[in-house]
Scaffold this motif. Structure first.
Motif: not given
Length: 127
Positions: A75-76, A81-83, A89-92, A103-105
Motif C-alpha cells: 500500500a505504501g 509510485f502513483l504520486a 506527468i505534470h513535469g512532462i 522513461l520515469f513514467v
C-alpha cells in the motif's frame, strides 16, 4: 510476480536512481535538460536520499512472509509510485522534463501496477 521479486526489482532500480542522484547530480540534471544551479543540485540530492530510503526499506522487507506486513508495504509503495507518476506527468506537460520523463513514467507506472496487483491480491486473501 511475487512480493519478493517485486521488492527486489524496486530496491535495485531505486538504488541505481539514488546513486546517480547522490553521486552525479550534475549529470542527472543535464540528462533531463535542467539547470544545475544550487537549488537544482540540492533538490536532486534530496530525491537521491529519498530513493536510498526506499532502497533500504524494500530490500529489508523483501523476505517478510507476514501477509499483513506485506500488504502495508504494498500500500505504501503503491501510494508513492502513483504520486510519482502524477508528478512526472505534470513535469512532462509543464516542460520540466524532456524525453527522459517518459522513461520515469513508464518504470514507475509498471511498479505501481505491480504493487496494485499485489495489494489487491493480499487484501483478497484476508477475507
Amino acid at each position: 510476480m511475487n512480493y519478493k521479486r517485486l521488492n527486489t526489482i524496486t530496491a535495485f532500480l531505486s538504488m541505481i536512481n539514488s546513486l546517480f542522484y547522490l553521486l552525479a547530480p550534475v549529470f542527472s540534471l543535464v540528462l533531463m535538460s535542467r539547470s544545475t544551479n544550487p537549488v537544482g543540485l540540492l533538490n536532486t540530492r534530496m530525491a537521491g536520499a529519498c530513493a536510498l530510503g526506499i532502497t533500504v526499506i524494500t530490500w529489508q522487507s523483501r523476505n517478510i512472509t507476514d501477509r499483513q506486513f506485506q500488504n502495508m508495504v504494498c500500500a505504501g509503495n503503491l501510494a508513492m509510485f502513483l504520486a510519482l507518476v502524477a508528478v512526472e506527468i505534470h513535469g512532462i506537460w509543464s516542460g520540466a522534463f524532456n524525453w527522459v520523463g517518459y522513461l520515469f513514467v513508464s518504470a514507475d507506472s509498471l511498479l505501481a501496477l505491480g504493487y496494485a496487483r499485489l495489494y489487491l491480491k493480499t487484501r483478497g486473501n484476508r477475507f
